[in-house]
Motif scaffolding. Structure first.
Motif, PDB file in Angstrom:
ATOM      1  N   ARG A 213      -0.181  -6.347  -3.671  1.00 24.18           N
ATOM      2  CA  ARG A 213      -1.090  -6.527  -4.806  1.00 24.18           C
ATOM      3  C   ARG A 213      -2.485  -6.912  -4.335  1.00 24.18           C
ATOM      4  NH1 ARG A 213       2.986  -9.226  -7.390  1.00 24.18           N
ATOM      5  NH2 ARG A 213       1.995 -11.222  -6.946  1.00 24.18           N
ATOM      6  N   THR A 214      -2.545  -7.824  -3.377  1.00 21.48           N
ATOM      7  CA  THR A 214      -3.838  -8.291  -2.896  1.00 21.48           C
ATOM      8  C   THR A 214      -4.588  -7.180  -2.172  1.00 21.48           C
ATOM      9  OG1 THR A 214      -2.893 -10.503  -2.623  1.00 21.48           O
ATOM     10  CG2 THR A 214      -5.000 -10.066  -1.544  1.00 21.48           C
ATOM     11  N   GLY A 215      -3.872  -6.446  -1.295  1.00 19.62           N
ATOM     12  CA  GLY A 215      -4.509  -5.371  -0.543  1.00 19.62           C
ATOM     13  C   GLY A 215      -5.021  -4.260  -1.435  1.00 19.62           C
ATOM     14  N   VAL A 216      -4.199  -3.854  -2.407  1.00 21.73           N
ATOM     15  CA  VAL A 216      -4.633  -2.808  -3.343  1.00 21.73           C
ATOM     16  C   VAL A 216      -5.801  -3.308  -4.184  1.00 21.73           C
ATOM     17  CG1 VAL A 216      -3.940  -1.422  -5.330  1.00 21.73           C
ATOM     18  CG2 VAL A 216      -2.377  -1.696  -3.404  1.00 21.73           C
ATOM     19  N   GLY A 217      -5.734  -4.584  -4.586  1.00 28.80           N
ATOM     20  CA  GLY A 217      -6.831  -5.144  -5.379  1.00 28.80           C
ATOM     21  C   GLY A 217      -8.143  -5.147  -4.631  1.00 28.80           C
ATOM     22  N   VAL A 218      -8.107  -5.509  -3.337  1.00 31.13           N
ATOM     23  CA  VAL A 218      -9.323  -5.488  -2.525  1.00 31.13           C
ATOM     24  C   VAL A 218      -9.882  -4.073  -2.454  1.00 31.13           C
ATOM     25  CG1 VAL A 218     -10.212  -5.750  -0.175  1.00 31.13           C
ATOM     26  CG2 VAL A 218      -8.745  -7.526  -1.167  1.00 31.13           C
ATOM     27  N   ALA A 219      -9.002  -3.081  -2.236  1.00 29.55           N
ATOM     28  CA  ALA A 219      -9.444  -1.690  -2.117  1.00 29.55           C
ATOM     29  C   ALA A 219     -10.084  -1.198  -3.409  1.00 29.55           C
ATOM     30  CB  ALA A 219      -8.264  -0.801  -1.738  1.00 29.55           C
ATOM     31  N   VAL A 220      -9.545  -1.595  -4.542  1.00 26.45           N
ATOM     32  CA  VAL A 220     -10.054  -1.114  -5.830  1.00 26.45           C
ATOM     33  C   VAL A 220     -11.352  -1.817  -6.209  1.00 26.45           C
ATOM     34  CG1 VAL A 220      -9.566  -1.011  -8.294  1.00 26.45           C
ATOM     35  CG2 VAL A 220      -7.780  -0.417  -6.648  1.00 26.45           C
ATOM     36  N   ARG A 221     -11.433  -3.131  -5.935  1.00 27.60           N
ATOM     37  CA  ARG A 221     -12.611  -3.891  -6.354  1.00 27.60           C
ATOM     38  C   ARG A 221     -13.820  -3.648  -5.465  1.00 27.60           C
ATOM     39  NH1 ARG A 221      -8.697  -7.945  -6.836  1.00 27.60           N
ATOM     40  NH2 ARG A 221      -9.437  -8.846  -4.881  1.00 27.60           N
ATOM     41  N   ASP A 222     -13.587  -3.420  -4.177  1.00 21.62           N
ATOM     42  CA  ASP A 222     -14.687  -3.204  -3.248  1.00 21.62           C
ATOM     43  C   ASP A 222     -15.192  -1.767  -3.398  1.00 21.62           C
ATOM     44  OD1 ASP A 222     -16.048  -2.404  -0.748  1.00 21.62           O
ATOM     45  OD2 ASP A 222     -15.480  -4.401  -0.053  1.00 21.62           O
ATOM     46  N   GLY A 223     -16.455  -1.614  -3.810  1.00 21.57           N
ATOM     47  CA  GLY A 223     -16.982  -0.284  -4.074  1.00 21.57           C
ATOM     48  C   GLY A 223     -16.951   0.626  -2.859  1.00 21.57           C
ATOM     49  N   VAL A 224     -17.271   0.076  -1.670  1.00 24.28           N
ATOM     50  CA  VAL A 224     -17.263   0.891  -0.457  1.00 24.28           C
ATOM     51  C   VAL A 224     -15.849   1.362  -0.141  1.00 24.28           C
ATOM     52  CG1 VAL A 224     -17.649   0.865   2.042  1.00 24.28           C
ATOM     53  CG2 VAL A 224     -19.345  -0.155   0.500  1.00 24.28           C
ATOM     54  N   LEU A 225     -14.880   0.457  -0.218  1.00 24.32           N
ATOM     55  CA  LEU A 225     -13.495   0.832   0.078  1.00 24.32           C
ATOM     56  C   LEU A 225     -12.977   1.858  -0.923  1.00 24.32           C
ATOM     57  CD1 LEU A 225     -11.863  -2.593   1.051  1.00 24.32           C
ATOM     58  CD2 LEU A 225     -12.533  -0.721   2.561  1.00 24.32           C
ATOM     59  N   ALA A 226     -13.307   1.675  -2.187  1.00 19.98           N
ATOM     60  CA  ALA A 226     -12.855   2.639  -3.197  1.00 19.98           C
ATOM     61  C   ALA A 226     -13.401   4.026  -2.901  1.00 19.98           C
ATOM     62  CB  ALA A 226     -13.290   2.177  -4.593  1.00 19.98           C
ATOM     63  N   ARG A 227     -14.658   4.103  -2.468  1.00 21.97           N
ATOM     64  CA  ARG A 227     -15.229   5.401  -2.123  1.00 21.97           C
ATOM     65  C   ARG A 227     -14.585   5.986  -0.868  1.00 21.97           C
ATOM     66  NH1 ARG A 227     -21.588   5.493  -2.277  1.00 21.97           N
ATOM     67  NH2 ARG A 227     -21.782   3.264  -2.519  1.00 21.97           N
ATOM     68  N   MET A 228     -14.239   5.126   0.076  1.00 24.57           N
ATOM     69  CA  MET A 228     -13.564   5.596   1.286  1.00 24.57           C
ATOM     70  C   MET A 228     -12.196   6.203   0.963  1.00 24.57           C
ATOM     71  SD  MET A 228     -15.571   5.229   3.894  1.00 24.57           S
ATOM     72  CE  MET A 228     -16.704   5.899   2.685  1.00 24.57           C
ATOM     73  N   LEU A 229     -11.527   5.667  -0.054  1.00 24.21           N
ATOM     74  CA  LEU A 229     -10.251   6.250  -0.470  1.00 24.21           C
ATOM     75  C   LEU A 229     -10.460   7.650  -1.046  1.00 24.21           C
ATOM     76  CD1 LEU A 229      -8.478   3.177  -2.135  1.00 24.21           C
ATOM     77  CD2 LEU A 229      -8.193   4.061   0.190  1.00 24.21           C
ATOM     78  N   GLY A 230     -11.572   7.854  -1.750  1.00 29.11           N
ATOM     79  CA  GLY A 230     -11.895   9.199  -2.235  1.00 29.11           C
ATOM     80  C   GLY A 230     -12.136  10.160  -1.091  1.00 29.11           C
ATOM     81  N   VAL A 231     -12.798   9.682  -0.037  1.00 28.13           N
ATOM     82  CA  VAL A 231     -13.015  10.513   1.146  1.00 28.13           C
ATOM     83  C   VAL A 231     -11.674  10.878   1.786  1.00 28.13           C
ATOM     84  CG1 VAL A 231     -13.976  10.537   3.474  1.00 28.13           C
ATOM     85  CG2 VAL A 231     -15.317   9.596   1.592  1.00 28.13           C
ATOM     86  N   SER A 232     -10.753   9.918   1.830  1.00 21.80           N
ATOM     87  CA  SER A 232      -9.426  10.188   2.406  1.00 21.80           C
ATOM     88  C   SER A 232      -8.690  11.263   1.626  1.00 21.80           C
ATOM     89  CB  SER A 232      -8.590   8.900   2.438  1.00 21.80           C
ATOM     90  OG  SER A 232      -9.114   7.981   3.360  1.00 21.80           O
TER      91      SER A 232
END
Length: 420
Positions: A213-232
Motif C-alpha cells: 500500500r505504501t509503495g503504490v501510494g508513493v508511486a501514485v502521489r509522486d508526479g515524477v514517479l507516476a509519469r515514469m510508470l506511463g513511460v514503462s
C-alpha cells in the motif's frame, strides 16, 4: 562494504539470475512438443507462467521490503532450481504446468531485490547522492550478456549431444538448474544485509500488505514517479511489438517458419548483446545529454526511430528486408536499454529503502500492462493493416511517452518522500 565490491557482487548475481532463463529459451517449446504436448497445451503452460508472475509481482516486492533482499533472492534460486528439475522430469501436461508455475514464482521473487540491495548498499557506503549509473549499468549489462550466452548455449548444446544422450533437449534444463543452485549459493554468501528485526509469520503477513500500500501510494502521489510508470507502459508496448511481430516478419522474409525461427534465434541472441551495449553506454549518454532525464529521453527517441525503421523495412523484400529488420532490431535494443537504465535511476532517487523493491514491482507491472495492451491491440492491427502499421503505431506511442520525462531540475528539486 565499499562501492566496488557491491558493484561486482550485483553484476555476478544479475548474470546468474538471467543465465537459467536464457538456457531454457531455445529448447523449452521443442521439449514440450517432443514429449507430446500440442500447441494449445504449450500455450497454456506459457500462459500460466505469465499469470503467476503478474499475481505475485507486488506481494514478492513487498516481501523483499519486509524480510530482506537476500532471503527473497535465495528463495528465488531455490524455486528456480526446483522448476527446472520438474521440467526435466515432466512428461505430462500437469507436470509441465507445475514446472511453469514454479518458474513464475522464481521470476516474481527475483524481480527487484538484487537491484534494491545494490542501491541500498551503495547509499549506505556513499550516501544518497552516490552515482548509481555505473553499477546499474554493469549489472544490467551482465544480465543481458548472460541471456545472450544462455540462448546460444541452449540452442547449440542439444546439437552437440544429439548422438550421445537420449533426450538432448533436456540438457540445457539441467544446466539451468545447476546455474540456479549457483545463484542460491552466491546470494547466501555474497549479499550481506544489515541485521533486521526477526518477524513472526503474523507480522510478515501484516507487513507485506502495508508495504505494498505504501509503495503504490508513493508511486501514485509522486508526479515524477507516476509519469515514469506511463513511460514503462509505453516501453512494454514497444517490447511486445518486437516479440510478437519480429518472428512473423522474419518467417515471411526467410521463406517459412523453420528458417524464420533460426533467423529469429540468431537475431535475438545478438539483440541481447545490443542490450548489454545500451546498458554500458547509459552513463556516457547521461553525461553528454546533461542529466539522466535527458539521457533517457534521448534513448527513447532512438527507440522511436528504430521502430519507425522496422515499419519502413516491411516494404523491402528478401535479403534487403532481412538486413533492415535485423539492423533496426539491434538499434532499438541499444536505445531502449540505455533509456530504461536511466529511467530506473530516476525512480530510485525518489523512494526510500523501505519501499524500493515494491516500487520496482509496480514499475514491472506497468511494463507488463503495456505488453498486454500490445498483444491485444497491435496483434489485431497487424492482422488488419499489416505488421508495418502496427510498428508505426508503436513508434508513435513511444514518441508520445518521451513527453512524460521530467525536466532535470524537477528530478533534482523534489526530495524523496519519507515512508509513512
Amino acid at each position: 562494504m565499499n562501492a566496488v565490491s557491491a558493484r561486482r557482487r550485483y553484476a555476478l548475481v544479475s548474470a546468474l539470475t538471467w543465465l537459467p532463463p536464457g538456457l531454457m529459451m531455445a529448447p523449452l517449446v521443442l521439449l514440450m512438443s517432443g514429449r507430446g504436448l500440442g500447441v494449445a497445451q504449450i500455450g497454456a503452460v506459457m500462459g500460466l507462467y505469465g499469470l503467476v508472475v503478474v499475481l505475485l509481482e507486488l506481494p514478492t516486492g513487498g516481501l523483499s521490503d519486509v524480510i530482506g533482499r537476500r532471503t527473497v533472492l535465495a528463495a528465488s534460486g531455490a524455486f528456480s532450481a526446483a522448476a527446472y528439475t520438474v521440467l526435466v522430469l515432466a512428461h505430462s501436461l500437469p507436470m509441465f504446468m507445475l514446472g511453469s508455475a514454479l518458474k513464475g514464482v522464481a521470476r516474481a521473487l527475483s524481480s527487484g531485490p538484487a537491484q534494491a540491495w545494490y542501491v541500498d548498499t551503495l547509499h549506505a557506503a556513499e550516501g544518497r547522492d552516490a552515482d548509481l549509473k555505473p553499477g546499474l549499468a554493469r549489472g544490467e549489462a551482465m544480465g543481458s550478456i548472460a541471456l545472450c550466452a544462455g540462448v546460444v548455449t541452449g540452442g547449440l548444446l542439444p546439437l552437440g549431444l544429439s548422438s550421445a544422450v537420449a533426450e538432448p533437449l533436456a540438457a540445457p534444463m539441467m544446466l539451468a538448474g545447476v546455474a540456479s543452485l549457483a545463484l542460491l549459493a552466491v546470494v547466501l554468501v555474497a549479499l550481506p544485509e544489515p541485521p533486521r528485526e526477526r518477524l513472526g509469520l503474523a507480522e510478515v503477513l501484516r507487513g507485506v500488505p502495508l508495504s505494498i500500500r505504501t509503495g503504490v501510494g508513493v508511486a501514485v502521489r509522486d508526479g515524477v514517479l507516476a509519469r515514469m510508470l506511463g513511460v514503462s507502459a509505453a516501453a512494454g508496448i514497444a517490447l511486445c511489438s518486437i516479440e510478437l511481430l519480429t518472428p512473423i516478419r522474419l518467417g515471411e522474409l526467410a521463406g517459412g517458419p523453420g528458417a524464420g525461427s533460426t533467423a529469429y534465434g540468431m537475431v535475438a541472441a545478438v539483440g541481447f548483446a545490443a542490450s548489454a551495449a545500451g546498458n554500458a553506454l547509459a552513463p556516457a549518454l547521461a553525461r553528454v545529454a546533461g542529466g539522466s532525464a535527458r539521457g533517457a529521453r534521448a534513448g527513447a527517441l532512438v527507440t522511436v526511430l528504430a521502430l519507425g525503421g522496422l515499419a519502413a523495412s516491411t516494404a523491402l523484400p528478401g535479403a534487403a528486408g532481412l538486413a533492415a529488420t535485423a539492423g533496426a532490431y539491434l538499434i532499438l535494443f541499444v536505445g531502449l536499454s540505455a533509456a530504461t537504465l536511466l529511467h530506473v535511476e530516476i525512480m530510485h532517487g525518489r523512494v526510500e529503502a523501505a519501499q524500493r523493491a515494491t516500487l520496482l514491482s509496480v514499475d514491472s507491472l506497468s511494463l507488463q500492462f503495456g505488453g498486454f495492451l500490445a498483444n491485444i491491440g497491435l496483434g489485431w492491427l497487424a492482422g488488419r493493416a499489416g505488421i508495418g502499421a502496427a510498428w508505426a503505431v508503436a513508434s508513435g506511442l513511444m514518441l508520445l511517452s518521451t513527453l512524460l520525462y521530467p525536466r532535470t531540475r524537477a528530478v533534482l528539486a523534489i526530495a524523496p518522500r519519507p515512508a509513512p
